[in-house]
Motif scaffolding. Structure first.
Motif, PDB file in Angstrom:
ATOM      1  N   HIS A   1      36.176  28.846  40.715  1.00 23.59           N
ATOM      2  CA  HIS A   1      37.487  28.781  40.040  1.00 23.59           C
ATOM      3  C   HIS A   1      38.468  27.900  40.816  1.00 23.59           C
ATOM      4  CE1 HIS A   1      36.168  32.364  37.735  1.00 23.59           C
ATOM      5  NE2 HIS A   1      37.223  32.233  36.968  1.00 23.59           N
TER       6      HIS A   1
ATOM      7  N   ASP B   1      30.393  30.738  39.736  1.00 24.31           N
ATOM      8  CA  ASP B   1      31.640  31.198  39.107  1.00 24.31           C
ATOM      9  C   ASP B   1      32.839  30.605  39.837  1.00 24.31           C
ATOM     10  OD1 ASP B   1      33.042  32.428  37.098  1.00 24.31           O
ATOM     11  OD2 ASP B   1      32.729  34.474  37.808  1.00 24.31           O
TER      12      ASP B   1
ATOM     13  N   HIS C   1      36.362  29.777  29.889  1.00 19.89           N
ATOM     14  CA  HIS C   1      36.460  30.992  29.068  1.00 19.89           C
ATOM     15  C   HIS C   1      36.754  30.658  27.608  1.00 19.89           C
ATOM     16  CE1 HIS C   1      36.329  33.819  32.444  1.00 19.89           C
ATOM     17  NE2 HIS C   1      37.194  33.049  33.092  1.00 19.89           N
TER      18      HIS C   1
ATOM     19  N   GLU D   1      31.825  30.368  28.636  1.00 21.09           N
ATOM     20  CA  GLU D   1      31.706  31.796  28.980  1.00 21.09           C
ATOM     21  C   GLU D   1      32.419  32.590  27.890  1.00 21.09           C
ATOM     22  OE1 GLU D   1      33.204  32.932  32.873  1.00 21.09           O
ATOM     23  OE2 GLU D   1      32.214  34.880  32.762  1.00 21.09           O
TER      24      GLU D   1
ATOM     25  N   HIS E   1      34.374  26.919  36.422  1.00 18.85           N
ATOM     26  CA  HIS E   1      35.592  26.810  35.594  1.00 18.85           C
ATOM     27  C   HIS E   1      36.433  25.605  35.999  1.00 18.85           C
ATOM     28  CE1 HIS E   1      35.037  30.716  33.645  1.00 18.85           C
ATOM     29  NE2 HIS E   1      34.473  31.055  34.793  1.00 18.85           N
TER      30      HIS E   1
ATOM     31  N   HIS F   1      27.580  27.959  36.389  1.00 11.83           N
ATOM     32  CA  HIS F   1      28.739  28.793  36.020  1.00 11.83           C
ATOM     33  C   HIS F   1      29.950  28.313  36.810  1.00 11.83           C
ATOM     34  CE1 HIS F   1      30.308  33.150  35.118  1.00 11.83           C
ATOM     35  NE2 HIS F   1      31.286  32.258  35.062  1.00 11.83           N
TER      36      HIS F   1
HETATM   37 MN    MN Z   1      33.339  32.832  35.004  1.00 14.13          MN
END
Ligand code: MN
Ligand code: AMP
Ligand code: MN
Ligand code: MN
Length: 283
Positions: free
Chosen positions: A256, A254, A39, A64, A9, A7
């Motif tokens: 970023h 996750d 996303h 996602e 980005h 996961h």
């Molecule tokens: Mn995410």
């Protein structure tokens, strides 16, 4: 599963590293299996894959998806993020993402319109500049950053708390597909459906359990494990639901980039004995 991060980005959505930079950063810290999960878009995958071939790591296709669910007894619908992984035939999912992109682009304009009377400014042009003019990549993270840069709030979190999170005046719901449809489309693309960060939706414990059960009944494959910094009791509740419904587990940071500097790439929780990692099913 040290070396797995499913996961992450890139700057194709609300991360700060390019897909190539993300793969390089992952390779440098010993990640061997990486999923890029921007996303509602798979636009970063080709560049990431080309870099992964050079770096010798396995790049898992991912996205996602902004989905939603509701309890039959109430009219209220709740947003939920479903991570799709390892699609072997992405055509059905790409068709769904074409709709998601239209929703995302229109919603960004709506949010900016709602912000005009609240802030006295139309920030849409500045927001769009953050995504190279590609409006279907705009996330609320970009809107929050722009509000900071304009001096309208002091931190991105304040932008959410004051204007753009659920319940605030410039909140616009992402009217995406329901849980069942989302999972069906992922399976039609020969991918796996993962319930992302189940404890991060501001839901009561009862609703988290209901959501995990609904996800399992809707054909979902795996649940993402909560980060190690969450309370042990939270993790134990998720572990119990995973076991009760025969679900697999997924692990992801996750990440970023600089937009959330406290989240480190590759920082994932440990799996418990008896839990089956979804990555064991990849081919
Ligand atoms: Mn995410
Ligand atoms: P969007 O998909 O446009 O609704 O944007 C969602 C992204 O905004 C999430 O992936 C997070 O990165 C960020 N986000 C969502 N809610 C919050 C919040 N309450 N505070 C800070 N960031 C948030
Ligand atoms: Mn995000
Ligand atoms: Mn998410």
């Amino acid at each position: 599963m040290h070396g797995v991060d499913l996961h992450t980005h890139s700057n194709i959505s609300d991360g700060t590293l390019s897909p190539e930079q993300l793969v390089q950063a992952a390779s440098a810290i010993g990640i061997h299996t990486l999923a890029l999960t921007d996303h509602d878009t798979m636009d970063g995958l080709a560049a990431a894959e080309a870099e992964a071939v050079k770096s010798g790591i396995a790049l898992i296709s991912g996205v996602e998806i902004s989905s939603q669910w509701s309890r039959p007894a109430t009219k209220k619908s709740y947003g939920v993020h479903i991570v799709a992984l390892n699609m072997q035939h992405p055509a059905p999912l790409l068709a769904l993402l074409a709709q998601q992109k239209q929703i995302r682009a229109a919603r960004a304009r709506q949010i900016c319109d709602l912000l005009i009377p609240l802030t006295g400014q139309d920030i849409y042009v500045d927001v769009t500049a953050k995504v190279d003019g590609i409006a279907d990549r705009i996330t609320r993270t970009h809107i929050a950053k722009t509000l900071v840069e304009k001096g309208l709030v002091s931190r991105p979190q304040q932008a959410f708390d004051k204007y753009i999170k659920e319940g605030k005046k410039a909140y616009v719901k992402f009217d995406g597909p329901g849980l069942q449809e989302t999972i069906q489309v992922i399976h039609a693309s020969a991918g796996f459906a993962v319930l992302a960060h189940p404890t991060r939706y501001d839901l009561s414990a009862t609703n988290i359990r209901y959501l995990i059960e609904l996800f399992a009944q809707s054909g979902g494959d795996a649940v993402e494990l909560p980060p190690a910094l969450e309370p042990l009791s939270t993790r134990q509740m998720v572990d119990r639901m995973i076991a009760a419904h025969g679900l697999k587990v997924s692990v992801g940071s996750d990440f970023h980039g600089g937009n959330m500097p406290w989240i480190k790439l590759g920082n994932i929780p440990q799996i418990k004995e008896g839990q089956a990692g979804i990555w064991e099913s990849f081919r």
